[in-house]
Write an enzyme that holds these catalytic residues in place. Structure first.
Site, mmCIF file in Angstrom:
data_model
loop_
_atom_site.group_PDB
_atom_site.id
_atom_site.type_symbol
_atom_site.label_atom_id
_atom_site.label_comp_id
_atom_site.label_asym_id
_atom_site.label_seq_id
_atom_site.Cartn_x
_atom_site.Cartn_y
_atom_site.Cartn_z
ATOM 1 N N LYS A 9 0.703 -1.221 -0.019
ATOM 2 C CA LYS A 9 0.157 0.125 0.071
ATOM 3 C C LYS A 9 0.879 1.243 0.060
ATOM 4 O O LYS A 9 0.467 2.433 -0.491
ATOM 5 C CB LYS A 9 -0.851 -0.014 1.066
ATOM 6 C CG LYS A 9 -0.466 0.212 2.383
ATOM 7 C CD LYS A 9 -1.355 -0.145 3.551
ATOM 8 C CE LYS A 9 -0.842 0.003 4.960
ATOM 9 N NZ LYS A 9 -1.603 -0.477 6.036
ATOM 10 N N ARG A 57 -8.723 -1.056 16.735
ATOM 11 C CA ARG A 57 -9.185 -0.780 15.223
ATOM 12 C C ARG A 57 -10.010 -2.023 14.993
ATOM 13 O O ARG A 57 -10.869 -2.168 15.750
ATOM 14 C CB ARG A 57 -7.888 -0.654 14.352
ATOM 15 C CG ARG A 57 -8.422 0.269 13.142
ATOM 16 C CD ARG A 57 -7.408 0.694 12.424
ATOM 17 N NE ARG A 57 -6.676 -0.534 11.312
ATOM 18 C CZ ARG A 57 -5.535 -0.477 10.776
ATOM 19 N NH1 ARG A 57 -5.059 0.563 10.214
ATOM 20 N NH2 ARG A 57 -5.225 -1.781 10.152
HETATM 21 C C1 LIG Z 1 -0.747 -1.438 6.574
HETATM 22 C C2 LIG Z 1 -1.093 -2.813 7.366
HETATM 23 C C3 LIG Z 1 -0.188 -3.748 7.734
HETATM 24 C C4 LIG Z 1 1.347 -3.246 7.188
HETATM 25 O O1 LIG Z 1 1.990 -2.741 8.361
HETATM 26 P P1 LIG Z 1 3.506 -2.212 8.092
HETATM 27 O O2 LIG Z 1 3.630 -1.239 9.289
HETATM 28 O O3 LIG Z 1 3.683 -1.372 6.845
HETATM 29 O O4 LIG Z 1 4.364 -3.406 7.985
HETATM 30 C C5 LIG Z 1 -0.398 -4.799 8.104
HETATM 31 N N1 LIG Z 1 -1.687 -5.075 8.454
HETATM 32 C C6 LIG Z 1 -2.656 -4.285 8.307
HETATM 33 C C7 LIG Z 1 -4.155 -4.574 8.722
HETATM 34 C C8 LIG Z 1 -2.577 -3.013 7.806
HETATM 35 O O5 LIG Z 1 -3.454 -2.143 7.537
#
Ligand SMILES: *Cc1c(COP(=O)(O)O)cnc(C)c1O
Length: 354
Positions: free
Chosen positions: A36, A129
């Site tokens: 992302k 969350r």
């Molecule tokens: C963005 C996200 C991740 C990845 O997190 P990082 O800190 O970039 O490793 C993993 N799980 C969910 C649900 C996320 O929203």
């Protein structure tokens, strides 16, 4: 090449990926490589696949669509909207979920398409969350197991996103217990137990990762070599796979305090100024339309950021050893937020180097 420019070094990302994959593999953990922060750019995503991630994951189906030519499992890591269930089933193999109504719709859509969609049920372990609260796990699982067209492929938890909660060994042990309880009660086996995002990595270095966690969803450390708990570049990783460059468009000696009647700036703030006399200042053609300026740092330690507007970055270069000239290119390091903004801005040229 036009500026501002974000330079993306694929071999550094590959190096980071390989190291993280190997580190996790030793603990029996697979990685879903999260795309992302670079908006599902397929060229970068392919590097993560080459480095050995077992899935590609994104929070937006829009990004996952860009990855359709890469042969690997695709995961959606934002709980799906009811309105995107059709696309979900078309483009995504596994998604995180917490709402029965959504899962029911996925089930029907999957049946209609003759597909099986994998569900990772999210459990909220305190970050507040997404995820099931403890008292609804039992009844939810029971109903999910009755739905056709979907498979309960995993349980997962997320940390450090809303509540800023750092997962500890006992937090993940709770997740393991929940999984074992379900497996026993229904006599099933749940393949994945996803212990979080990069905020969980520290448990590996600290030798505190409980056995049973076999999946993590990782994004940040691949691109910036960091995670949030330690907030420093992880040993052996590159922190500068992404570099931001901007061009100097003005250099002049000017006072440090504005002259005239004071009003608010372009963003509604009333900035404060300290009188440090006449300073040598540079303007770089880089602004809030390009990047999140709170998240960038000049590579040259002797340069300080004084302020910025939509298109101008104002720097103090009085104390630099390097003599800067008009047209010179200045380099900045980016944090996660700045990288996200720079990737999202159409005004920032992206240059991928191998
Ligand atoms: C963005 C996200 C991740 C990845 O997190 P990082 O800190 O970039 O490793 C993993 N799980 C969910 C649900 C996320 O929203």
């Amino acid at each position: 090449m036009a500026y501002p420019k974000l330079e993306i070094n694929l071999s550094k990302i590959y190096h980071n990926g390989k190291l993280l994959v190997e580190m996790c593999e030793k603990k029996g953990i697979e990685i879903a490589g999260v795309t992302k922060v670079f908006r599902g750019n397929p060229e970068i995503a392919k590097v993560l696949v080459d480095a050995g991630v077992s899935m590609l994951a994104d929070s937006r189906i829009e990004n996952i669509k860009k990855l359709k030519d890469i042969e690997i499992q695709k995961m959606l890591i934002r709980i799906p909207m009811l309105s995107e269930v059709e696309e979900l089933v078309e483009y995504v193999d596994i998604s995180i979920n917490s709402e029965l109504e959504v899962m029911d719709k996925i089930s029907k859509e999957a049946l209609r398409r003759n597909k099986v969609h994998q569900i990772m049920l999210m459990i909220d372990l305190g970050d507040l969350r997404e995820g099931l609260w403890e008292d609804e796990i039992d009844s939810t699982v029971e109903q999910v197991l009755m739905m056709r067209g979907i498979q309960l492929a995993g349980l997962g938890a997320n940390f450090g996103c809303y509540g800023g909660i750092v997962p500890e060994r006992h937090t993940l042990e709770k997740l393991i217990n929940i999984k074992q309880g379900i497996e026993k009660k229904y006599n099933i086996s749940i393949p994945y137990l996803s212990g979080g995002n990069s905020n969980s990595l520290h448990l590996i270095w600290e030798e505190q990762m409980p056995e049973g966690i076999n999946h993590l969803r990782i994004g940040y450390p691949f691109v910036l070599g960091k995670e949030d708990v330690y907030d420093q570049v992880i040993e052996g990783l590159y922190g500068d796979a992404f570099r931001l460059y901007g061009e100097i468009v003005e250099i002049k000696n000017k006072p440090s305090v504005p002259i005239g009647k004071r009003g608010i700036d372009a963003f509604g703030n009333m900035p404060e100024f300290i009188d440090r006399g006449i300073r040598k200042k540079a303007i770089v053609a880089l602004g809030r339309q390009d990047v999140r300026l709170e998240g960038i740092m000049p590579k040259d330690d002797n340069v300080t950021i004084l302020g910025a507007s939509s298109d101008h970055l104002i720097l103090d270069i009085t104390d630099t050893e390097t003599i800067y000239g008009l047209g010179d290119i200045m380099e900045f390091t980016v944090n996660y937020g700045a990288l996200l903004a720079a990737m999202t801005s159409d005004y920032v040229e992206k240059e991928i180097i191998k």
